[in-house]
Design an enzyme around this catalytic site. Structure first.
Site, PDB file in Angstrom:
ATOM      1  N   ASP A 303       0.817  -1.210   0.000  1.00 50.61           N
ATOM      2  CA  ASP A 303       0.000   0.000   0.000  1.00 50.61           C
ATOM      3  C   ASP A 303       0.865   1.280   0.000  1.00 50.61           C
ATOM      4  O   ASP A 303       1.508   1.598   1.006  1.00 50.61           O
ATOM      5  CB  ASP A 303      -0.914  -0.015   1.255  1.00 50.61           C
ATOM      6  CG  ASP A 303      -2.190   0.781   1.061  1.00 50.61           C
ATOM      7  OD1 ASP A 303      -2.407   1.284  -0.042  1.00 50.61           O
ATOM      8  OD2 ASP A 303      -2.958   0.883   2.037  1.00 50.61           O
ATOM      9  N   LYS A 352      -8.107  -1.856   3.549  1.00 47.80           N
ATOM     10  CA  LYS A 352      -7.490  -0.545   3.716  1.00 47.80           C
ATOM     11  C   LYS A 352      -7.385  -0.201   5.203  1.00 47.80           C
ATOM     12  O   LYS A 352      -6.381   0.327   5.667  1.00 47.80           O
ATOM     13  CB  LYS A 352      -8.348   0.488   2.980  1.00 47.80           C
ATOM     14  CG  LYS A 352      -7.684   1.794   2.642  1.00 47.80           C
ATOM     15  CD  LYS A 352      -6.476   1.606   1.763  1.00 47.80           C
ATOM     16  CE  LYS A 352      -6.271   2.673   0.744  1.00 47.80           C
ATOM     17  NZ  LYS A 352      -5.197   2.414  -0.193  1.00 47.80           N
ATOM     18  N   LYS A 393      -8.646  14.005  -2.807  1.00 52.47           N
ATOM     19  CA  LYS A 393      -9.072  13.344  -1.559  1.00 52.47           C
ATOM     20  C   LYS A 393      -8.967  14.275  -0.357  1.00 52.47           C
ATOM     21  O   LYS A 393      -8.020  15.045  -0.239  1.00 52.47           O
ATOM     22  CB  LYS A 393      -8.189  12.116  -1.330  1.00 52.47           C
ATOM     23  CG  LYS A 393      -8.601  11.316  -0.122  1.00 52.47           C
ATOM     24  CD  LYS A 393      -8.032   9.929  -0.165  1.00 52.47           C
ATOM     25  CE  LYS A 393      -6.775   9.828   0.653  1.00 52.47           C
ATOM     26  NZ  LYS A 393      -6.212   8.484   0.562  1.00 52.47           N
ATOM     27  N   LYS A 465       2.589   2.038   3.297  1.00 50.06           N
ATOM     28  CA  LYS A 465       1.815   2.239   4.535  1.00 50.06           C
ATOM     29  C   LYS A 465       2.027   1.124   5.538  1.00 50.06           C
ATOM     30  O   LYS A 465       2.099   1.358   6.736  1.00 50.06           O
ATOM     31  CB  LYS A 465       0.326   2.215   4.191  1.00 50.06           C
ATOM     32  CG  LYS A 465      -0.305   3.524   3.911  1.00 50.06           C
ATOM     33  CD  LYS A 465      -1.817   3.312   3.917  1.00 50.06           C
ATOM     34  CE  LYS A 465      -2.529   4.413   3.202  1.00 50.06           C
ATOM     35  NZ  LYS A 465      -2.466   4.450   1.781  1.00 50.06           N
TER      36      LYS A 465
HETATM   37  N1  LIG Z   1      -2.745   8.009  -3.290  1.00 54.09           N
HETATM   38  C1  LIG Z   1      -3.213   6.959  -3.945  1.00 54.09           C
HETATM   39  O1  LIG Z   1      -3.710   7.083  -5.036  1.00 54.09           O
HETATM   40  C2  LIG Z   1      -3.072   5.598  -3.332  1.00 54.09           C
HETATM   41  C3  LIG Z   1      -2.407   5.459  -2.121  1.00 54.09           C
HETATM   42  C4  LIG Z   1      -2.269   4.178  -1.575  1.00 54.09           C
HETATM   43  C5  LIG Z   1      -2.761   3.086  -2.255  1.00 54.09           C
HETATM   44  N2  LIG Z   1      -3.449   3.252  -3.420  1.00 54.09           N
HETATM   45  C6  LIG Z   1      -3.993   2.066  -4.070  1.00 54.09           C
HETATM   46  O2  LIG Z   1      -3.603   2.029  -5.418  1.00 54.09           O
HETATM   47  C7  LIG Z   1      -4.584   1.340  -6.156  1.00 54.09           C
HETATM   48  C8  LIG Z   1      -4.893   2.118  -7.414  1.00 54.09           C
HETATM   49  O3  LIG Z   1      -5.434   3.367  -7.111  1.00 54.09           O
HETATM   50  P1  LIG Z   1      -6.111   4.202  -8.282  1.00 54.09           P
HETATM   51  O4  LIG Z   1      -6.542   5.489  -7.708  1.00 54.09           O
HETATM   52  O5  LIG Z   1      -5.247   4.198  -9.478  1.00 54.09           O
HETATM   53  O6  LIG Z   1      -7.404   3.303  -8.541  1.00 54.09           O
HETATM   54  P2  LIG Z   1      -8.242   3.144  -9.888  1.00 54.09           P
HETATM   55  O7  LIG Z   1      -9.493   2.467  -9.475  1.00 54.09           O
HETATM   56  O8  LIG Z   1      -8.321   4.417 -10.619  1.00 54.09           O
HETATM   57  O9  LIG Z   1      -7.353   2.162 -10.752  1.00 54.09           O
HETATM   58  C9  LIG Z   1      -7.340   0.794 -10.582  1.00 54.09           C
HETATM   59  C10 LIG Z   1      -7.319   0.128 -11.943  1.00 54.09           C
HETATM   60  O10 LIG Z   1      -7.166  -1.261 -11.749  1.00 54.09           O
HETATM   61  C11 LIG Z   1      -7.961  -1.911 -12.695  1.00 54.09           C
HETATM   62  N3  LIG Z   1      -8.130  -3.280 -12.218  1.00 54.09           N
HETATM   63  C12 LIG Z   1      -8.941  -3.777 -11.256  1.00 54.09           C
HETATM   64  N4  LIG Z   1      -8.712  -5.069 -11.079  1.00 54.09           N
HETATM   65  C13 LIG Z   1      -7.742  -5.416 -11.945  1.00 54.09           C
HETATM   66  C14 LIG Z   1      -7.064  -6.615 -12.215  1.00 54.09           C
HETATM   67  N5  LIG Z   1      -7.362  -7.754 -11.601  1.00 54.09           N
HETATM   68  N6  LIG Z   1      -6.084  -6.616 -13.144  1.00 54.09           N
HETATM   69  C15 LIG Z   1      -5.766  -5.463 -13.794  1.00 54.09           C
HETATM   70  N7  LIG Z   1      -6.390  -4.313 -13.583  1.00 54.09           N
HETATM   71  C16 LIG Z   1      -7.355  -4.280 -12.659  1.00 54.09           C
HETATM   72  C17 LIG Z   1      -9.204  -1.066 -12.811  1.00 54.09           C
HETATM   73  O11 LIG Z   1      -9.880  -1.276 -14.008  1.00 54.09           O
HETATM   74  C18 LIG Z   1      -8.606   0.332 -12.724  1.00 54.09           C
HETATM   75  O12 LIG Z   1      -8.309   0.835 -14.006  1.00 54.09           O
HETATM   76  C19 LIG Z   1      -5.792   1.173  -5.235  1.00 54.09           C
HETATM   77  O13 LIG Z   1      -5.809  -0.128  -4.713  1.00 54.09           O
HETATM   78  C20 LIG Z   1      -5.506   2.142  -4.130  1.00 54.09           C
HETATM   79  O14 LIG Z   1      -6.082   1.758  -2.897  1.00 54.09           O
HETATM   80  C21 LIG Z   1      -3.606   4.492  -3.971  1.00 54.09           C
END
Ligand SMILES: NC(=O)c1ccc[n+]([C@@H]2O[C@H](COP(=O)([O-])OP(=O)(O)OC[C@H]3O[C@@H](n4cnc5c(N)ncnc54)[C@H](O)[C@@H]3O)[C@@H](O)[C@H]2O)c1
Length: 557
Positions: A303, A352, A393, A465
């Site tokens: 994370d 999360k 956010k 994290k």
């Molecule tokens: N600041 C941040 O943005 C942040 C911080 C910590 C963790 N994260 C984690 O990062 C991840 C991505 O965040 P995001 O904002 O880009 O989310 P998002 O939902 O915009 O992007 C995720 C993508 O993954 C794709 N997806 C889902 N399942 C899949 C699979 N099995 N194989 C391939 N693709 C798949 C979806 O279609 C989507 O395009 C999330 O899990 C989020 O919790 C983000």
């Protein structure tokens, strides 16, 4: 001060050859034993020889979830920097940069120059690292949108920048991926139009073929795989199913329960590619960790540490480190991007919540004066989906601490952060630092056989994290300890001592350190009124508005 970009360590302990940098390093620690109610502390020392290969490879990064907000934003950021793009905004033109990246926008202090001023260099110049502009991207997504459309769907970048990037991203199309509906929220099903058919074993083989195809078609030396797809629900660790490498591989062959992210981790490890998990779920189940160990492939997680948790890992360190007893930490978040929508389902939110909740543990345990064994602050995390705020956010935190004599201190923070613009530079650092670690080997005076870092690459903790650490190793969450760890290990690789911030030379009655330059010849009274030499701490002779008085004469006997 202008940041220099190159330096050479002139020391008999460091040898630069065309292929490697070899450094001798004395690692000083202390071991503590308890004897009859008394702690006995023994200084110890181990001599390390670090060897870093200087040749930087052509590096490819494969993103799982390439078409998501983070995946499209990182790809856009690298292209915008490579193309030196600038674009108009309502506050003027903006230029592409890598703000938020430790390696690209952070600096380290090398030491003091002849005038006693600190000399800073970019973090990236400590050792040869891949230049981010040279990264090649590919990836998978269950959504078939090309990267230009994905960037538009993400609504993260200014329109003018999107317009310029569009032609460069239009041809980038995510490869089909593994979709197992029960692992992510039901509200994601409409996206899933780009999936790999077949059994789990066939899907694993397809992912492995994709990695090999990318490596050969793009002419790459190395590939790193990074999970930035949706947060999955936790996977139960079950003996016989995923507790050992052998059981996990059998589970895949038999088509039993395995999460898509674990399938990607296994495929990457089998292809010898480092795998990094940017989401909170327990992708790296014991069987995957054992496989990484057997194959000596780096894995890291979990994370990305981008916003609220990053602040928490600084603030609680500050509170407890100052001797205040933090009793409750309450964190509300709301966000409106697809990540927020996915997290609105309870099992995904639970992943999360778990990853966010242990972030203060090491700081609490570090202070037995404030906390008795087992005592913990109350810690509550809430996440809500509010579509209107999109990727911007909001994090609202309240920290309540006990002061002396029954007092209370409540701190309230409101943090608005562009989620993906914080995550993208972290993803960049993860890839660059992991690749660098693959080129570092070392041996010690008691074990002369060269070795690499442990496959569970805990050095990356600054960026996660819920940092994974090798079994039995302490988990560090405090942000500046994590940063010092990376900085000091990289310094050790070029034979530099750890950064200790003591500045002892400025705390002495008489300047006893041998120095070159004006300070060496200065009188014991450094900051005389009138003619004031600039001290390395930026001291100009005035301290907080008070001009510094001459040092009193010390009695001589
Ligand atoms: N600041 C941040 O943005 C942040 C911080 C910590 C963790 N994260 C984690 O990062 C991840 C991505 O965040 P995001 O904002 O880009 O989310 P998002 O939902 O915009 O992007 C995720 C993508 O993954 C794709 N997806 C889902 N399942 C899949 C699979 N099995 N194989 C391939 N693709 C798949 C979806 O279609 C989507 O395009 C999330 O899990 C989020 O919790 C983000």
């Amino acid at each position: 001060m202008e940041a220099a970009t190159e330096f050479v360590v002139e020391s008999p302990d460091v040898i630069y050859s065309p292929d490697t940098i070899e450094a001798q390093y004395e690692y000083r620690t202390t071991s503590v034993s308890r004897e009859g109610g008394i702690l006995k502390v023994h200084p110890t020392s181990t001599r390390f020889t670090f060897r870093t290969a200087r040749q930087v490879p052509r590096l490819g990064v494969m993103l799982v979830g390439w078409g998501g907000n983070n995946g499209s934003t990182l790809t856009a950021a690298v292209l915008a920097n490579r193309l030196r793009l600038s674009w108009p905004t309502r506050t003027g033109r903006k230029e592409a940069n890598y703000y938020g990246s430790l390696t690209q926008a952070g600096t380290v202090s090398l030491g003091l120059d002849a005038e006693g001023k600190e000399v800073f260099v970019p973090f990236s110049s400590l050792l040869p690292m891949v230049a981010p502009d040279d990264l090649v991207f590919d990836g998978w997504d269950i959504s078939s949108l090309n990267l230009a459309e994905a960037m538009r769907r993400a609504q993260v970048l200014d329109w003018g920048l999107q317009e310029q990037l569009w032609p460069h991203m239009e041809a980038m199309r995510p490869r089909p991926s593994v979709y197992i509906p029960e692992f992510i929220a039901a509200n994601q099903s409409a996206r899933a139009d780009n999936v790999i058919p077949g059994t789990r074993a066939q899907q694993l083989e397809q992912i492995r073929r994709d990695i090999r195809d990318f490596r050969s078609s793009a002419g790459l030396d190395k590939v790193i795989v990074l999970w930035t797809a949706n947060t999955e629900r936790f996977c139960e660790v079950i003996p016989g199913l995923n507790d050992t490498a052998e059981n996990l591989l059998r589970t895949i062959q038999l088509g039993l329960e395995v999460s898509p992210s674990t399938l990607f981790a296994v495929a990457s490890i089998l292809e010898g590619c480092a795998f990094l998990n940017g989401s909170p779920q327990n992708t790296l189940v014991p069987g995957a960790l054992e496989l990484a160990w057997q194959r000596r492939v780096f894995v890291g997680g979990d994370d990305f540490k981008s916003g609220q948790t990053k602040v928490k890992s600084v603030l609680v360190d500050f509170l407890i480190g100052s001797g205040l007893k933090t009793m409750s930490i309450v964190s509300y978040n709301h966000l409106g991007n697809n990540d927020g929508q996915n997290l609105s389902a309870p099992p995904q939110f639970r992943s999360k919540e778990v990853s966010k909740s242990s972030v203060v543990d090491d700081m609490v345990h570090s202070n037995p004066v404030l906390y008795s064994p087992g005592e913990q602050p109350d810690h509550c995390v809430v996440i809500k989906y509010v579509p209107y705020v999109g990727d911007s956010k909001r994090a609202l935190d309240e920290y309540t601490s006990e002061l002396m004599l029954g007092g209370t201190n409540t701190l309230v923070l409101h943090n608005t952060c562009e989620d993906s613009l914080l995550a993208a530079p972290i993803m960049l650092d993860l890839a660059l630092l992991t690749e660098l670690c693959q080129r570092v080997s070392f041996c010690t005076d008691i074990d002369p056989d060269p070795q690499s870092f442990h496959p569970v690459l805990s050095l990356l903790g600054f960026l996660f994290k819920a940092p994974l650490a090798p079994p039995g190793s302490p988990v560090v969450n405090a942000l500046f300890r994590q940063r010092s760890c990376i900085e000091n290990i990289l310094r050790a690789c070029v034979g530099l001592p750890p950064q200790n911030h003591m500045l002892l030379e400025h705390k002495m009655e008489r300047p006893g350190l041998k120095r070159v330059g004006p300070l060496a010849t200065a009188s014991p009274v450094l900051c005389k009124k009138g003619s004031v030499p600039t001290a390395p701490n930026g001291c100009t002779g005035d301290a907080n508005g008070h001009s510094q008085a001459e040092a009193p004469q010390m009695p001589t006997t």
